[in-house]
Design a protein around this motif. Structure first.
Motif, short mmCIF file in Angstrom:
data_model
loop_
_atom_site.label_atom_id
_atom_site.label_comp_id
_atom_site.label_asym_id
_atom_site.label_seq_id
_atom_site.Cartn_x
_atom_site.Cartn_y
_atom_site.Cartn_z
N MET A 189 -19.92 104.78 -4.60
CA MET A 189 -20.18 104.99 -3.16
C MET A 189 -19.07 104.37 -2.32
N ASP A 190 -18.60 103.18 -2.69
CA ASP A 190 -17.51 102.54 -1.93
C ASP A 190 -16.20 103.31 -2.09
N ALA A 191 -15.91 103.75 -3.31
CA ALA A 191 -14.68 104.51 -3.53
C ALA A 191 -14.70 105.80 -2.72
N ALA A 192 -15.88 106.42 -2.65
CA ALA A 192 -16.00 107.65 -1.87
C ALA A 192 -15.70 107.40 -0.40
N LYS A 193 -16.15 106.26 0.13
CA LYS A 193 -15.86 105.92 1.54
C LYS A 193 -14.36 105.78 1.76
N VAL A 194 -13.68 105.15 0.81
CA VAL A 194 -12.23 104.98 0.94
C VAL A 194 -11.54 106.34 0.90
N LEU A 195 -11.94 107.17 -0.03
CA LEU A 195 -11.30 108.47 -0.18
C LEU A 195 -11.57 109.38 1.03
N ARG A 196 -12.71 109.14 1.71
CA ARG A 196 -13.01 109.92 2.92
C ARG A 196 -12.37 109.32 4.16
N GLY A 197 -11.75 108.16 4.02
CA GLY A 197 -11.12 107.51 5.16
C GLY A 197 -12.06 106.71 6.02
N GLU A 198 -13.27 106.44 5.51
CA GLU A 198 -14.26 105.68 6.27
C GLU A 198 -14.20 104.19 5.98
N MET A 199 -13.43 103.79 5.00
CA MET A 199 -13.28 102.38 4.65
C MET A 199 -11.83 102.14 4.26
N ASP A 200 -11.27 101.04 4.73
CA ASP A 200 -9.91 100.71 4.34
C ASP A 200 -9.90 100.24 2.90
N GLU A 201 -8.92 100.70 2.14
CA GLU A 201 -8.85 100.35 0.72
C GLU A 201 -8.76 98.85 0.49
N SER A 202 -8.22 98.13 1.47
CA SER A 202 -8.08 96.67 1.34
C SER A 202 -9.44 95.98 1.22
N GLU A 203 -10.50 96.65 1.70
CA GLU A 203 -11.83 96.05 1.61
C GLU A 203 -12.33 95.98 0.16
N LEU A 204 -11.67 96.70 -0.72
CA LEU A 204 -12.04 96.64 -2.14
C LEU A 204 -11.34 95.49 -2.86
N ASP A 205 -10.39 94.85 -2.20
CA ASP A 205 -9.67 93.73 -2.81
C ASP A 205 -10.45 92.44 -2.64
N PHE A 206 -10.37 91.57 -3.65
CA PHE A 206 -11.02 90.26 -3.55
C PHE A 206 -10.24 89.36 -2.61
N LYS A 207 -10.96 88.72 -1.73
CA LYS A 207 -10.32 87.79 -0.80
C LYS A 207 -10.78 86.37 -1.13
N MET A 208 -9.81 85.53 -1.45
CA MET A 208 -10.11 84.16 -1.83
C MET A 208 -10.73 83.41 -0.65
N PRO A 209 -11.88 82.75 -0.85
CA PRO A 209 -12.48 81.95 0.23
C PRO A 209 -11.53 80.86 0.71
N GLU A 210 -11.68 80.47 1.95
CA GLU A 210 -10.79 79.47 2.53
C GLU A 210 -10.84 78.16 1.77
N ASP A 211 -12.00 77.82 1.20
CA ASP A 211 -12.10 76.56 0.47
C ASP A 211 -11.54 76.66 -0.94
N GLY A 212 -11.11 77.88 -1.34
CA GLY A 212 -10.49 78.07 -2.64
C GLY A 212 -11.45 78.10 -3.81
N ARG A 213 -12.74 78.05 -3.52
CA ARG A 213 -13.72 78.04 -4.61
C ARG A 213 -14.10 79.47 -4.98
N ILE A 214 -14.27 79.72 -6.28
CA ILE A 214 -14.62 81.06 -6.73
C ILE A 214 -16.01 81.10 -7.36
N TRP A 215 -16.61 79.94 -7.64
CA TRP A 215 -17.95 79.93 -8.22
C TRP A 215 -18.93 80.57 -7.24
N GLY A 216 -19.69 81.56 -7.74
CA GLY A 216 -20.66 82.23 -6.89
C GLY A 216 -20.08 83.35 -6.06
#
Length: 362
Positions: free
Chosen positions: A150-177
């Motif tokens: 469903m998310d990939a379909a949104k990107v391919l339709r131009g309704e979501m920027d592909e960058s939203e599929l990339d993981f964004k590191m939290p500001e505190d640098g923690r990845i647990w959870g």
């Protein structure tokens, strides 16, 4: 042998092949495209999916002589690369679909054909597509797969920027959870991760190929294993049985706790006295080619005394059930049950009540 000229991932291929080989075998062994996985080998699980002239096909079930000159084939390697991921691959990574990862290339190929034909599917249509095309996954429970499509379909339709599929590191640098991708995610989503069967194709020349002799019944006593005919088959180097295991032919099978009634050493490496479940390994044939190993494996004769097969926990717990592991009761571990407050008052006030009996694994 026949000559075939077709296109794979946009590249023209001109090769000589055995006409009775499957498309999957040619892709994997002659063209080195091991992103196409072979799961069941019978066209049922979808791991071997490729796109043939725009249509989804199971490459393990199509003989190469059915491929016409000029045909166009797309494998997972033609969808995206680790350096340039397709939105479907990014979405599968984001939603944690890449667990064991073996089925993922087949799912992505399948989803690609779906979105090419239906750019705006509903969740129900995505589920129905995978159900109709028999894509099987043992890890995810399918919900993350549908989320990813469903998310990939949104990107391919131009309704979501592909960058939203990339993981964004939290500001505190923690990845647990967080949804931090597992280290193997990209390789699994692009088909570049090598599983055992893939590594077997990439071993040095002269490496022995192996085939298992596996049980075709669920429960039996082994009376005799005759490997004499198999040893005479072409290309066979050795047939390994339990007699060749150095040391203790046992691995820790049942998890041991202080309350367990067994010692935990219940499972053989190669079955010697009993078959405990369908598919148990009884012998290993080592030969010069995989085909010769498989042919020899068919010649191993296993004399069995077939025993009752218990296909559910209640059946195995019945009073007249045989001990599956001799010396270890079938009920080998008891978990205390703690209940909360009586539920009758809650049920009396509930607008709808559903009652049933359930059992789960150990």
């Amino acid at each position: 042998m026949i000559q075939k000229q077709f296109f794979v991932n946009g590249v023209e291929r001109n090769i000589v092949v055995n006409g009775k080989d499957t498309l999957a075998k040619v892709l994997r062994e002659q063209l080195g495209l091991t992103g196409t996985k072979v799961g069941c080998g019978q066209g049922q699980c979808g791991a071997c999916n490729v796109i043939l002239n725009g249509k989804l096909v199971r490459s393990c079930a199509i003989k190469i002589d059915k491929i016409n000159d000029g045909d166009s084939i797309t494998t997972i390697e033609g969808i995206g690369t680790p350096q340039k991921l397709h939105p479907l691959q990014k979405a599968f990574i984001k939603h944690g679909v890449t667990q064991c990862g073996f089925c993922v290339p087949g799912f992505i190929i399948s989803a690609k054909v779906l979105l090419d034909n239906n750019p705006s599917p509903t969740r129900e249509e995505v589920r129905e597509w995978f159900h109709k095309n028999r894509n099987a996954c043992r890890c995810t429970g399918y919900i993350p797969i549908v989320d990813a499509v469903m998310d990939a379909a949104k990107v391919l339709r131009g309704e979501m920027d592909e960058s939203e599929l990339d993981f964004k590191m939290p500001e505190d640098g923690r990845i647990w959870g967080t949804a931090y991708p597992r280290p193997t995610a990209v390789a699994k989503a692009t088909g570049t991760l090598d599983y055992g069967a893939d590594l077997g194709l990439k071993m040095p020349e002269g490496t022995l190929q192996l085939a298992l002799v596996q049980a075709t019944v669920s429960h039996a006593n082994i009376k005799n294993i005759d490997i004499s005919e198999a040893e005479k088959m072409p290309g066979v180097y050795k047939v390994v049985t339990h007699k060749d295991i150095k040391g203790k032919n046992r691995i820790t099978g049942l998890i041991t706790f202080p309350t367990n009634l067994g010692d935990g050493w219940d499972r053989p490496i190669l079955c010697d006295e009993k078959v405990f479940q369908f598919g148990d390994a009884i012998a290993i044939v080592c030969a010069d080619t995989y085909e010769n190993a498989c042919a020899a494996a068919e010649k191993v004769k296993v004399d069995l005394e077939v025993l009752p097969a218990y296909m559910s926990a209640p059946a195995a717990m019945a009073e007249d059930a045989l001990e599956i592991h001799p010396g270890t009761p079938n009920v080998y571990y008891v978990q205390n049950l703690e209940k909360g407050e009586p539920t009758a008052p809650i049920f009396e006030k509930a607008p709808n009540v559903v009652e049933d009996d359930f059992y789960v694994q150990r």
